[in-house]
Design a protein around this motif. Structure first.
Motif, PDB file in Angstrom:
ATOM      1  N   GLY A 188      -4.010  12.330  -1.787  1.00  0.00           N
ATOM      2  CA  GLY A 188      -4.566  11.724  -2.990  1.00  0.00           C
ATOM      3  C   GLY A 188      -6.048  12.014  -3.144  1.00  0.00           C
ATOM      4  O   GLY A 188      -6.513  12.353  -4.241  1.00  0.00           O
ATOM      5  N   LEU A 189      -6.796  11.904  -2.051  1.00  0.00           N
ATOM      6  CA  LEU A 189      -8.236  12.180  -2.103  1.00  0.00           C
ATOM      7  C   LEU A 189      -8.495  13.652  -2.411  1.00  0.00           C
ATOM      8  O   LEU A 189      -9.379  13.985  -3.214  1.00  0.00           O
ATOM      9  CB  LEU A 189      -8.892  11.794  -0.778  1.00  0.00           C
TER      10      LEU A 189
ATOM     11  N   LEU B 120      -2.871   9.168   1.393  1.00  0.00           N
ATOM     12  CA  LEU B 120      -4.306   8.955   1.195  1.00  0.00           C
ATOM     13  C   LEU B 120      -5.065  10.280   1.226  1.00  0.00           C
ATOM     14  O   LEU B 120      -5.908  10.544   0.353  1.00  0.00           O
ATOM     15  CB  LEU B 120      -4.844   8.012   2.276  1.00  0.00           C
ATOM     16  N   VAL B 121      -4.743  11.109   2.218  1.00  0.00           N
ATOM     17  CA  VAL B 121      -5.429  12.405   2.343  1.00  0.00           C
ATOM     18  C   VAL B 121      -5.111  13.290   1.134  1.00  0.00           C
ATOM     19  O   VAL B 121      -6.012  13.888   0.522  1.00  0.00           O
ATOM     20  CB  VAL B 121      -5.022  13.108   3.653  1.00  0.00           C
TER      21      VAL B 121
ATOM     22  N   GLY C  31       0.458   2.913  -3.206  1.00  0.00           N
ATOM     23  CA  GLY C  31      -0.370   4.040  -2.781  1.00  0.00           C
ATOM     24  C   GLY C  31       0.317   5.360  -3.075  1.00  0.00           C
ATOM     25  O   GLY C  31      -0.310   6.307  -3.570  1.00  0.00           O
TER      26      GLY C  31
ATOM     27  N   SER D  49       3.241   4.194   8.169  1.00  0.00           N
ATOM     28  CA  SER D  49       1.786   4.378   8.260  1.00  0.00           C
ATOM     29  C   SER D  49       1.415   5.850   8.146  1.00  0.00           C
ATOM     30  O   SER D  49       0.409   6.195   7.509  1.00  0.00           O
ATOM     31  CB  SER D  49       1.270   3.801   9.580  1.00  0.00           C
TER      32      SER D  49
ATOM     33  N   THR E 295      -0.913   8.125  -5.746  1.00  0.00           N
ATOM     34  CA  THR E 295      -1.035   9.526  -5.318  1.00  0.00           C
ATOM     35  C   THR E 295      -0.221  10.436  -6.215  1.00  0.00           C
ATOM     36  O   THR E 295      -0.670  11.529  -6.588  1.00  0.00           O
ATOM     37  CB  THR E 295      -0.562   9.672  -3.861  1.00  0.00           C
TER      38      THR E 295
ATOM     39  N   MET F 197       0.822  -1.204   0.000  1.00  0.00           N
ATOM     40  CA  MET F 197       0.000   0.000   0.000  1.00  0.00           C
ATOM     41  C   MET F 197       0.856   1.254   0.000  1.00  0.00           C
ATOM     42  O   MET F 197       0.500   2.255  -0.631  1.00  0.00           O
ATOM     43  CB  MET F 197      -0.932  -0.005   1.217  1.00  0.00           C
TER      44      MET F 197
ATOM     45  N   LEU G  13       1.594   6.790   4.576  1.00  0.00           N
ATOM     46  CA  LEU G  13       0.458   6.218   3.862  1.00  0.00           C
ATOM     47  C   LEU G  13      -0.802   7.040   4.104  1.00  0.00           C
ATOM     48  O   LEU G  13      -1.577   7.302   3.174  1.00  0.00           O
ATOM     49  CB  LEU G  13       0.238   4.770   4.301  1.00  0.00           C
ATOM     50  N   ILE G  14      -1.000   7.461   5.345  1.00  0.00           N
ATOM     51  CA  ILE G  14      -2.178   8.272   5.673  1.00  0.00           C
ATOM     52  C   ILE G  14      -2.106   9.629   4.973  1.00  0.00           C
ATOM     53  O   ILE G  14      -3.096  10.119   4.415  1.00  0.00           O
ATOM     54  CB  ILE G  14      -2.297   8.448   7.198  1.00  0.00           C
TER      55      ILE G  14
END
Length: 279
Positions: free
Chosen positions: A262-263, A259-260, A192, A252, A196, A188, A255-256
């Motif tokens: 990327g969104l 994710l933020v 990930g 982690s 991103t 991920m 990754l978080i």
């Protein structure tokens, strides 16, 4: 859904010639690396045995046995070069996949934006196509690896080589560790971050296409801010004396953040495609 699938198929079909060329380059380059390195090892082995009057057993005792892993390490350039070339080609295509729509006298963007489907499908189709192309190259590398090992086993007698499975090779050879991570968190994190990055590139391009020069400057500023945010966990890692986080916790955090970001970037990109991109 039907139109979305057709858009994905269209994006991939427009890249297939270069994609096939990358496959051919990978096979020829890595295959040549295996062949020439295995032949060089056997030539050196035969020369040493003749010079020192050694038997196979004595040669192994003195010089040690060989393995396909040793060959991969000795021919890293032959293996890494086509992988790097494929990565560079996909990186360029990540940019070209948008700008080509505006090229030529009869810009394809006119017809693309007039398709009776939600504009977000255009964005998602391009993103999906990029990811499918990436996973396709990884899958192809895993498919040809056993074939390359067969070439090695054919050229190196079994008495001179250590047995090693394909799974062991994938787990120990550094480039394969990146392409096929051993655990879910690493998978991920690597893919990930890659996803991103593609989304961020899309957003920067769409900013430029929407606002031209102002959008280009805004995109550069956007990249700078995101880069600084993503470096925050690494600043913590750089100073281990004051860090209370384990590497897995830092991973982690990355990754978080990915994710933020990327969104947020995906939302902005979809907004630009829907409301701001014009021809």
């Amino acid at each position: 859904m039907n139109r979305f699938v057709k858009l994905v198929h269209m994006e991939i079909s427009r890249f297939w010639k270069l994609y096939a060329a990358l496959f051919v380059i990978t096979v020829l380059t890595q295959g040549a690396g295996v062949f020439f390195q295995a032949r060089a090892y056997m030539n050196a082995r035969n020369r040493d045995m003749e010079t020192e009057l050694l038997t196979d057993a004595q040669y192994i005792i003195k010089y040690g046995s060989h393995s396909f892993y040793n060959l991969l390490m000795d021919t890293s350039f032959w293996f890494i070069a086509p992988i790097a070339l494929s990565a560079a080609a996909l990186l360029l295509y990540t940019v070209f996949i948008w700008y080509r729509e505006w090229m030529g006298k009869n810009s394809f963007i006119y017809r693309l934006l007039m398709i009776p489907t939600a504009r977000r499908n255009i964005y998602l189709a391009k993103l999906t196509a990029i990811m499918l192309l990436v996973f396709g190259l990884v899958a192809f590398q895993l498919v040809i690896l056993p074939i390359e090992k067969l070439i090695y086993d054919w050229m190196i007698p079994s008495g001179l080589s250590e047995p090693m499975t394909i799974l062991e090779l994938i787990h120990y050879y550094p480039p394969f560790l990146i392409l096929t991570p051993n655990n879910f968190i690493d998978f991920m994190l690597i893919y990930g971050l890659g996803l991103t990055f593609v989304i961020i590139i899309f957003t920067v391009i769409l900013l430029e296409r929407s606002y031209r020069l102002k959008g280009f400057l805004a995109g550069l500023l956007y990249l700078l801010v995101i880069g600084l945010i993503m470096l925050i966990p690494l600043f913590t890692l750089a100073n281990q004396m004051k860090s209370y986080l384990y590497p897995v916790e830092l991973a982690s955090m990355e990754l978080i953040l990915a994710l933020v970001i990327g969104l947020l970037s995906a939302w902005l990109g979809l907004y630009l495609v829907k409301n701001k991109v014009t021809v």
